[in-house]
Design a protein around this motif. Sequence first.
Motif, PDB file in Angstrom:
ATOM      1  N   GLN A 101      36.815  37.861  50.594  1.00 24.27           N
ATOM      2  CA  GLN A 101      35.773  36.855  50.408  1.00 24.27           C
ATOM      3  C   GLN A 101      34.660  37.426  49.543  1.00 24.27           C
ATOM      4  N   ILE A 102      33.889  36.544  48.912  1.00 21.83           N
ATOM      5  CA  ILE A 102      32.817  36.989  48.024  1.00 21.83           C
ATOM      6  C   ILE A 102      31.779  37.800  48.805  1.00 21.83           C
ATOM      7  N   VAL A 103      31.371  37.263  49.931  1.00 23.62           N
ATOM      8  CA  VAL A 103      30.293  37.907  50.692  1.00 23.62           C
ATOM      9  C   VAL A 103      30.740  39.302  51.156  1.00 23.62           C
TER      10      VAL A 103
ATOM     11  N   GLY B 298      34.836  37.657  37.847  1.00 19.62           N
ATOM     12  CA  GLY B 298      36.190  37.809  38.388  1.00 19.62           C
ATOM     13  C   GLY B 298      36.747  36.484  38.870  1.00 19.62           C
ATOM     14  N   GLN B 299      37.342  36.514  40.054  1.00 19.79           N
ATOM     15  CA  GLN B 299      37.957  35.291  40.597  1.00 19.79           C
ATOM     16  C   GLN B 299      36.947  34.173  40.822  1.00 19.79           C
ATOM     17  N   VAL B 300      35.678  34.547  40.954  1.00 17.02           N
ATOM     18  CA  VAL B 300      34.652  33.523  41.160  1.00 17.02           C
ATOM     19  C   VAL B 300      34.693  32.510  40.017  1.00 17.02           C
TER      20      VAL B 300
ATOM     21  N   HIS C 198      40.018  29.827  53.933  1.00 16.45           N
ATOM     22  CA  HIS C 198      38.638  30.058  54.414  1.00 16.45           C
ATOM     23  C   HIS C 198      37.642  29.370  53.491  1.00 16.45           C
ATOM     24  N   CYS C 199      38.001  29.343  52.191  1.00 18.49           N
ATOM     25  CA  CYS C 199      37.059  28.842  51.198  1.00 18.49           C
ATOM     26  C   CYS C 199      37.115  27.319  51.112  1.00 18.49           C
ATOM     27  N   ASP C 200      38.326  26.799  51.007  1.00 16.09           N
ATOM     28  CA  ASP C 200      38.487  25.394  50.631  1.00 16.09           C
ATOM     29  C   ASP C 200      38.922  24.492  51.784  1.00 16.09           C
TER      30      ASP C 200
ATOM     31  N   PRO D  97      32.378  40.162  42.015  1.00 14.98           N
ATOM     32  CA  PRO D  97      31.266  40.330  42.953  1.00 14.98           C
ATOM     33  C   PRO D  97      31.125  41.767  43.465  1.00 14.98           C
ATOM     34  N   ALA D  98      32.236  42.440  43.727  1.00 16.87           N
ATOM     35  CA  ALA D  98      32.163  43.817  44.243  1.00 16.87           C
ATOM     36  C   ALA D  98      31.579  44.739  43.186  1.00 16.87           C
ATOM     37  N   GLY D  99      32.069  44.624  41.954  1.00 17.03           N
ATOM     38  CA  GLY D  99      31.583  45.489  40.878  1.00 17.03           C
ATOM     39  C   GLY D  99      30.124  45.218  40.557  1.00 17.03           C
TER      40      GLY D  99
ATOM     41  N   ARG E 254      39.554  46.622  29.770  1.00 16.96           N
ATOM     42  CA  ARG E 254      40.230  46.928  31.028  1.00 16.96           C
ATOM     43  C   ARG E 254      40.560  48.410  31.058  1.00 16.96           C
ATOM     44  N   ALA E 255      40.511  48.968  32.261  1.00 15.84           N
ATOM     45  CA  ALA E 255      40.909  50.360  32.437  1.00 15.84           C
ATOM     46  C   ALA E 255      42.417  50.405  32.562  1.00 15.84           C
ATOM     47  N   LYS E 256      43.047  51.451  31.994  1.00 13.88           N
ATOM     48  CA  LYS E 256      44.506  51.534  32.148  1.00 13.88           C
ATOM     49  C   LYS E 256      44.963  52.825  32.801  1.00 13.88           C
TER      50      LYS E 256
ATOM     51  N   GLU F 198      30.748  27.314  49.241  1.00 13.76           N
ATOM     52  CA  GLU F 198      29.797  26.890  50.279  1.00 13.76           C
ATOM     53  C   GLU F 198      29.634  27.934  51.363  1.00 13.76           C
ATOM     54  N   ASN F 199      30.193  29.146  51.122  1.00 16.54           N
ATOM     55  CA  ASN F 199      30.130  30.161  52.181  1.00 16.54           C
ATOM     56  C   ASN F 199      29.528  31.467  51.709  1.00 16.54           C
ATOM     57  N   PHE F 200      28.757  31.425  50.621  1.00 18.92           N
ATOM     58  CA  PHE F 200      28.020  32.619  50.228  1.00 18.92           C
ATOM     59  C   PHE F 200      26.651  32.493  50.888  1.00 18.92           C
TER      60      PHE F 200
ATOM     61  N   GLY G 193      36.103  45.611  47.668  1.00 18.93           N
ATOM     62  CA  GLY G 193      36.504  44.230  47.406  1.00 18.93           C
ATOM     63  C   GLY G 193      37.993  43.982  47.583  1.00 18.93           C
ATOM     64  N   ASP G 194      38.465  42.939  46.917  1.00 14.26           N
ATOM     65  CA  ASP G 194      39.830  42.437  47.118  1.00 14.26           C
ATOM     66  C   ASP G 194      40.928  43.439  46.733  1.00 14.26           C
ATOM     67  N   ALA G 195      40.596  44.442  45.941  1.00  8.78           N
ATOM     68  CA  ALA G 195      41.612  45.431  45.540  1.00  8.78           C
ATOM     69  C   ALA G 195      41.929  46.399  46.672  1.00  8.78           C
TER      70      ALA G 195
ATOM     71  N   GLY H  92      34.651  45.885  32.346  1.00  9.59           N
ATOM     72  CA  GLY H  92      35.373  44.725  32.853  1.00  9.59           C
ATOM     73  C   GLY H  92      35.740  43.768  31.744  1.00  9.59           C
ATOM     74  N   ASP H  93      36.587  42.826  32.097  1.00 14.03           N
ATOM     75  CA  ASP H  93      37.033  41.859  31.101  1.00 14.03           C
ATOM     76  C   ASP H  93      36.488  40.466  31.367  1.00 14.03           C
ATOM     77  N   ARG H  94      35.855  40.275  32.549  1.00 13.96           N
ATOM     78  CA  ARG H  94      35.392  38.919  32.851  1.00 13.96           C
ATOM     79  C   ARG H  94      34.355  38.979  33.963  1.00 13.96           C
TER      80      ARG H  94
HETATM   81  P1  FAD Z   1      37.554  39.879  41.656  1.00 11.88           P
HETATM   82  O1  FAD Z   1      36.691  38.699  41.831  1.00 11.88           O
HETATM   83  O2  FAD Z   1      39.033  39.686  41.576  1.00 11.88           O
HETATM   84  O3  FAD Z   1      37.042  40.642  40.349  1.00 11.88           O
HETATM   85  C1  FAD Z   1      37.731  41.732  39.815  1.00 11.88           C
HETATM   86  C2  FAD Z   1      37.451  41.841  38.332  1.00 11.88           C
HETATM   87  O4  FAD Z   1      38.078  43.033  37.833  1.00 11.88           O
HETATM   88  C3  FAD Z   1      38.021  40.694  37.521  1.00 11.88           C
HETATM   89  O5  FAD Z   1      37.089  40.313  36.543  1.00 11.88           O
HETATM   90  C4  FAD Z   1      39.255  41.292  36.873  1.00 11.88           C
HETATM   91  O6  FAD Z   1      39.590  40.647  35.663  1.00 11.88           O
HETATM   92  C5  FAD Z   1      38.775  42.710  36.640  1.00 11.88           C
HETATM   93  N1  FAD Z   1      39.856  43.671  36.450  1.00 11.88           N
HETATM   94  C6  FAD Z   1      41.107  43.674  36.967  1.00 11.88           C
HETATM   95  N2  FAD Z   1      41.802  44.742  36.550  1.00 11.88           N
HETATM   96  C7  FAD Z   1      40.960  45.443  35.754  1.00 11.88           C
HETATM   97  C8  FAD Z   1      41.094  46.657  35.015  1.00 11.88           C
HETATM   98  N3  FAD Z   1      42.230  47.362  35.007  1.00 11.88           N
HETATM   99  N4  FAD Z   1      40.028  47.092  34.298  1.00 11.88           N
HETATM  100  C9  FAD Z   1      38.863  46.387  34.292  1.00 11.88           C
HETATM  101  N5  FAD Z   1      38.669  45.227  34.977  1.00 11.88           N
HETATM  102  C10 FAD Z   1      39.723  44.772  35.692  1.00 11.88           C
HETATM  103  N6  FAD Z   1      35.646  33.536  48.263  1.00 11.88           N
HETATM  104  C11 FAD Z   1      34.601  33.045  48.959  1.00 11.88           C
HETATM  105  O7  FAD Z   1      33.908  33.803  49.624  1.00 11.88           O
HETATM  106  N7  FAD Z   1      34.287  31.701  48.912  1.00 11.88           N
HETATM  107  C12 FAD Z   1      35.004  30.816  48.178  1.00 11.88           C
HETATM  108  O8  FAD Z   1      34.714  29.613  48.175  1.00 11.88           O
HETATM  109  C13 FAD Z   1      36.111  31.315  47.428  1.00 11.88           C
HETATM  110  N8  FAD Z   1      36.879  30.470  46.718  1.00 11.88           N
HETATM  111  C14 FAD Z   1      37.910  30.984  45.982  1.00 11.88           C
HETATM  112  C15 FAD Z   1      38.662  30.105  45.190  1.00 11.88           C
HETATM  113  C16 FAD Z   1      39.663  30.591  44.390  1.00 11.88           C
HETATM  114  C17 FAD Z   1      40.452  29.619  43.536  1.00 11.88           C
HETATM  115  C18 FAD Z   1      39.960  31.987  44.359  1.00 11.88           C
HETATM  116  C19 FAD Z   1      41.044  32.538  43.461  1.00 11.88           C
HETATM  117  C20 FAD Z   1      39.237  32.857  45.170  1.00 11.88           C
HETATM  118  C21 FAD Z   1      38.219  32.370  45.989  1.00 11.88           C
HETATM  119  N9  FAD Z   1      37.464  33.216  46.808  1.00 11.88           N
HETATM  120  C22 FAD Z   1      36.395  32.709  47.493  1.00 11.88           C
HETATM  121  C23 FAD Z   1      37.756  34.651  46.912  1.00 11.88           C
HETATM  122  C24 FAD Z   1      36.757  35.469  46.080  1.00 11.88           C
HETATM  123  O9  FAD Z   1      36.718  34.937  44.765  1.00 11.88           O
HETATM  124  C25 FAD Z   1      37.149  36.932  46.085  1.00 11.88           C
HETATM  125  O10 FAD Z   1      37.214  37.421  47.397  1.00 11.88           O
HETATM  126  C26 FAD Z   1      36.130  37.783  45.301  1.00 11.88           C
HETATM  127  O11 FAD Z   1      35.975  37.309  43.984  1.00 11.88           O
HETATM  128  C27 FAD Z   1      36.574  39.236  45.262  1.00 11.88           C
HETATM  129  O12 FAD Z   1      35.685  39.966  44.487  1.00 11.88           O
HETATM  130  P2  FAD Z   1      36.139  41.319  43.793  1.00 11.88           P
HETATM  131  O13 FAD Z   1      34.965  41.764  42.994  1.00 11.88           O
HETATM  132  O14 FAD Z   1      36.716  42.235  44.785  1.00 11.88           O
HETATM  133  O15 FAD Z   1      37.362  40.954  42.818  1.00 11.88           O
END
Ligand code: FAD
Length: 309
Positions: free
Chosen positions: A284-286, A36-38, A136-138, A11-13, A78-80, A45-47, A275-277, A31-33
């Motif tokens: 959180q997603i939002v 991400g965690q989504v 917070h999510c579940d 979501p952040a990217g 993936r970046a290394k 239910e909180n976006f 984001g989460d990093a 990116g690879d997916r």
């Molecule tokens: P991420 O979603 O972690 O995305 C990061 C991406 O970067 C991933 O695709 C990863 O593979 C990729 N990546 C990692 N390293 C590299 C690299 N070296 N090079 C390239 N790419 C790389 N939040 C909510 O708000 N509501 C919810 O209901 C909720 N439920 C959740 C349920 C679960 C089971 C989990 C695990 C999380 C949940 N969250 C929820 C939290 C939410 O998913 C995260 O806060 C959010 O996805 C963070 O976004 P992000 O973009 O920072 O990171």
Amino acid sequence: PFDVLIIGEGPAGASAAVYAARKGLRTGLVGDRFGGQVMDTAGIENFISIPETDGPKLAAALEAHVRQYDVEIIPGQRAKELFPAPQPGGLHGVVLENGAVLHSRTVILATGAHWRHLGVPGEEEYRNKGVAYCPHCDGPFYKGKRVAVAGGGNSGVEAAIDLAGIVAHVTLLQRGSHLKADKVLQDKLHTLPNVTVLTEALTTRIEGNGRNVTGLTYRGGDGADHHIDLEGVFVQIGLLPNTGWLKGTLDLNDFGEIIVNDHCATSIPGVFAAGDATTTPYKQIVIAVGEGATAALSAFDYLIRVPAP
Ligand code: FAD
């Protein structure tokens, strides 16, 4: 070279990519997916503004939104390594796992995080079917039910306090002989009538009926196995940022989170993170989406101020 190179398709990217492209910046996204965690999430239910969705649906929507813009997507990578620009305004280098090197005037790190798993039988099988990682999510999905929280650090005790207000009963399991959370949290926890705290309780198995979690087994201090009937297990033994590859390159805190200021700027000029990093307090997603926007706008601000290379 890119004006903005975003690492991570969560979501952040995705948000950073939309914001950067809308500024007319030459934008790359590695990116690879997508999502991400989504992608690991069942119900969301909180976006805000989307009362109910699920992980794959939201991930697809994020990707579709990014694809409406002129963003160069470098998929499955993936970046290394990150080589910071030798001077402000210069080009940063990002090395991919396939050996390719990308250059960009700014970089946005959005590699997210992952929850540490217990690594016990049943955990994988019942993920999103009773095994959860984010209160917070579940939490609200377990209203009136019995749950356990595995982990007695700050996040475990915070989760137990949070869940106690929603669910029928919480059992907190701590592997060691005492809780590691701050005293003020422990004091609060001990005032709650529907919480049982078990120390020297090592979770060894999560059980279910094939569809949902029905219980948990732990090894007690007496060396014997004990069983608890319940509907949910929240694993709270650590959220690990995906930042190992950045160690020594920019400032990380003791947890490995990228230290950012309120502009999402890191310790390297022209490198931003979202984001989460990062050190952002709530994962959180939002929030990740908001930070992605901040990082992209900060990158734009940086670019209009520094001299062109
Ligand atoms: P991420 O979603 O972690 O995305 C990061 C991406 O970067 C991933 O695709 C990863 O593979 C990729 N990546 C990692 N390293 C590299 C690299 N070296 N090079 C390239 N790419 C790389 N939040 C909510 O708000 N509501 C919810 O209901 C909720 N439920 C959740 C349920 C679960 C089971 C989990 C695990 C999380 C949940 N969250 C929820 C939290 C939410 O998913 C995260 O806060 C959010 O996805 C963070 O976004 P992000 O973009 O920072 O990171």
